[in-house]
Enzyme design. Structure first.
Site, short mmCIF file in Angstrom:
data_model
loop_
_atom_site.label_atom_id
_atom_site.label_comp_id
_atom_site.label_asym_id
_atom_site.label_seq_id
_atom_site.Cartn_x
_atom_site.Cartn_y
_atom_site.Cartn_z
N GLU A 143 19.17 -16.18 7.80
CA GLU A 143 19.48 -17.64 8.08
C GLU A 143 19.34 -18.33 6.79
O GLU A 143 18.15 -18.45 6.14
CB GLU A 143 18.48 -17.96 9.13
N GLU A 240 17.12 -25.89 18.44
CA GLU A 240 16.17 -25.89 17.54
C GLU A 240 15.51 -27.46 17.06
O GLU A 240 15.96 -27.57 15.88
CB GLU A 240 16.11 -24.92 16.55
#
Length: 262
Positions: A143, A240
């Protein structure tokens, strides 16, 4: 139609961690993700997942000394044995929980001069992780993370992440596309989603710039969700974000896709 997973590290902090599973299910979520499961046994978490009829979709491999400021060890020289042991621990949890995606954090750059060697080590460790996880049908994710929230992190851009995946060449190594991080670092999300969708293994969302619910700020999420559907992405979208107030009270934005369980 988008499928959303509640991130239990950021959401439902009104509850103890093991109680967040039931709270997310009550609000209509069918899946959950979180940063790390390792403070609890896999059996404890599995019982909460099953009790709430939830799918476990993502967590991170152990990151080193998180409290001490480490943000992954996959690129850190001298930590090779620790990395392999920690990734094996993540696989042990994934097998019990039915989790099919493990995020491997790269770590912080030691120095500008060390960056090339750290990238080389990162690639080597990702080759190991993808090969090992592949035996269980598990994807390894990397990521890009923005430099404001995590200064010094090795991986910041989508094209760099895609280049690493191409270099490793493993079909089960994919990119975790966090819209919040991408917008802060480089923007142009629609073009990048169209360009990279074939190698995106997971998507996450949050409002920009405050990282609250994705119903305010500079991103048009309803439009992006429609685009993601058009592109044929059928994975989960992780929520998130840090709720502005109570988690449940802030879920008005999701009600056109997810209804509370009656």
């Amino acid at each position: 139609m988008p499928r959303f997973a509640a991130n239990l590290s950021m959401m439902y902090n009104e509850h103890a961690f093991l109680d967040r599973f039931a709270a997310a299910a009550q609000d209509g979520f069918d899946a959950v993700e979180y940063l790390f499961p390792y403070e609890h046994s896999a059996a404890e978490i599995k019982a909460r997942l099953d009790g709430a009829s939830l799918t476990q979709v993502l967590f991170n491999a152990p990151p080193g000394d998180w409290a001490g400021g480490e943000r992954g060890i996959a690129s850190l020289p001298g930590r090779e044995d620790e990395f392999r042991r920690s990734f094996d621990t993540a696989l042990d949890y994934a097998r019990v929980l039915g989790n099919r995606r493990i995020h491997v954090m790269a770590g912080l750059v030691v120095s500008d001069a060390a960056r090339p060697a750290q990238r080389e080590l990162y690639v080597k460790h990702l080759e190991y992780a993808a090969r090992t996880a592949g035996a269980d049908g598990i994807d390894v994710l990397i990521e890009p993370i923005n430099t404001r929230d995590m200064p010094g992190y090795l991986l910041n851009r989508q094209d760099d992440a895609q280049a690493i995946c191409a270099e490793v060449g493993a079909l089960n190594l994919r990119v975790q596309f966090d819209c919040y991080h991408c917008q802060i670092v480089e923007g142009d999300l629609a073009v990048k989603l169209k360009r990279d969708v074939a190698r995106i293994g997971h998507i996450q969302v949050a409002g920009v710039p405050e990282r609250h619910e994705p119903d305010s700020g500079e991103l048009n999420y309803p439009w992006l969700f429609a685009l993601i559907d058009e592109l044929g992405y059928d994975g989960w979208i992780g929520c998130e974000y840090r709720p502005r107030a109570g988690t449940s009270a802030g879920l008005g934005w999701i009600r056109q896709w997810v209804a509370p369980r009656g």
